[in-house]
Design an enzyme around this catalytic site. Structure first.
Site, PDB file in Angstrom:
ATOM      1  N   GLY A  46       0.831  -1.195   0.000  1.00  0.00           N
ATOM      2  CA  GLY A  46       0.000   0.000   0.000  1.00  0.00           C
ATOM      3  C   GLY A  46       0.864   1.243   0.000  1.00  0.00           C
ATOM      4  N   GLN A  51       2.946   9.955   1.402  1.00  0.00           N
ATOM      5  CA  GLN A  51       4.252   9.301   1.337  1.00  0.00           C
ATOM      6  C   GLN A  51       5.044   9.702   0.097  1.00  0.00           C
ATOM      7  OE1 GLN A  51       2.405   5.260   2.312  1.00  0.00           O
ATOM      8  NE2 GLN A  51       4.487   5.103   3.131  1.00  0.00           N
ATOM      9  N   CYS A  93       6.601  -0.029   7.135  1.00  0.00           N
ATOM     10  CA  CYS A  93       6.144   1.123   6.362  1.00  0.00           C
ATOM     11  C   CYS A  93       7.262   1.568   5.429  1.00  0.00           C
ATOM     12  CB  CYS A  93       5.750   2.249   7.310  1.00  0.00           C
ATOM     13  SG  CYS A  93       5.171   3.731   6.475  1.00  0.00           S
ATOM     14  N   LEU A  94       6.915   1.865   4.198  1.00  0.00           N
ATOM     15  CA  LEU A  94       7.917   2.331   3.240  1.00  0.00           C
ATOM     16  C   LEU A  94       8.553   3.657   3.674  1.00  0.00           C
ATOM     17  CD1 LEU A  94       6.022   1.487  -0.083  1.00  0.00           C
ATOM     18  CD2 LEU A  94       7.916   0.212   0.970  1.00  0.00           C
ATOM     19  N   HIS A 135      -3.858   1.235   7.831  1.00  0.00           N
ATOM     20  CA  HIS A 135      -2.506   1.809   7.815  1.00  0.00           C
ATOM     21  C   HIS A 135      -2.470   3.025   6.883  1.00  0.00           C
ATOM     22  CE1 HIS A 135       2.016   1.315   7.927  1.00  0.00           C
ATOM     23  NE2 HIS A 135       1.875   2.039   6.822  1.00  0.00           N
ATOM     24  N   GLU A 136      -3.045   2.879   5.681  1.00  0.00           N
ATOM     25  CA  GLU A 136      -3.001   3.967   4.696  1.00  0.00           C
ATOM     26  C   GLU A 136      -3.903   5.135   5.104  1.00  0.00           C
ATOM     27  OE1 GLU A 136      -0.521   3.761   2.862  1.00  0.00           O
ATOM     28  OE2 GLU A 136      -0.199   1.606   3.013  1.00  0.00           O
ATOM     29  N   HIS A 139      -2.083   7.253   7.440  1.00  0.00           N
ATOM     30  CA  HIS A 139      -1.179   8.192   6.753  1.00  0.00           C
ATOM     31  C   HIS A 139      -1.926   9.449   6.323  1.00  0.00           C
ATOM     32  CE1 HIS A 139       2.783   6.437   6.394  1.00  0.00           C
ATOM     33  NE2 HIS A 139       2.290   5.287   5.965  1.00  0.00           N
TER      34      HIS A 139
END
Length: 177
Positions: A46, A51, A93-94, A135-136, A139
């Site tokens: 995702g 991000q 997480c990226l 999670h997204e 963000h």
């Protein structure tokens, strides 16, 4: 389509509440395409627009990693309207490279969102898709998964987090591969 830089912990955009998308135009469609390329290049499941330094309410999910054969999916203005149950699982997480921690999230959610055609949807999601969307959406609301771990665990990660933030401040954010 292009691979964009994924910004990392310490960049203030990650802590901002993203603005809603009022109009779906060519720039939004291009951003979605770029985000799909970026997510796939980074082997992510995702990716949220903050991000890639875009403070708008948009996220992408690599549906193929959840259900084989499914294409990536865009969620515009996603909002979790109901939650049920709890489930603990390790997350990463990226934007916070090399850190993974156990996070408690709802097992099932009801999410409301618009697709790229502007059509509003309301779906019940469970298991991995529910986790990824939570999670997204976090963000989009300026919340990181490390905000959902215990204060003791967060304190133990302090040195690593400070190092990531220092790299971010120096402009050395990791470029997506």
């Amino acid at each position: 389509m292009a691979v964009r830089n994924i910004i990392t912990y310490g960049n203030p955009v990650l802590r901002m509440k993203a603005r809603r998308i009022e109009r779906i135009d060519g720039s939004i469609r291009k951003l979605v395409d770029d985000m799909i390329d970026t997510m796939q290049s980074a082997d992510g499941i995702g990716l949220a627009a903050p991000q890639v330094a875009q403070s708008i309410a948009l996220c992408i999910v690599n549906m193929h990693m959840i259900t084989e054969g499914e294409p990536p999916k865009a969620f515009l203005n996603p909002e979790i309207v109901a939650e049920e149950g709890t489930h603990i699982m390790e997350e990463g997480c990226l934007s916070i490279p090399d850190i993974r921690e156990e996070v408690t999230r709802a097992e099932t959610i009801k999410i409301k969102y618009r697709d790229l055609d502007g059509v509003e949807h309301e779906e019940i999601c469970s298991q991995m898709l529910a986790r990824v969307l939570q999670h997204e959406v976090d963000h989009i609301n300026g919340v990181l998964f490390i905000d959902r771990i215990t204060p003791i665990r967060r304190k133990l990660l302090g040195k690593k987090l400070r190092a990531i933030a220092a790299e971010s401040r120096s402009g050395a954010d990791v470029e997506s591969r």
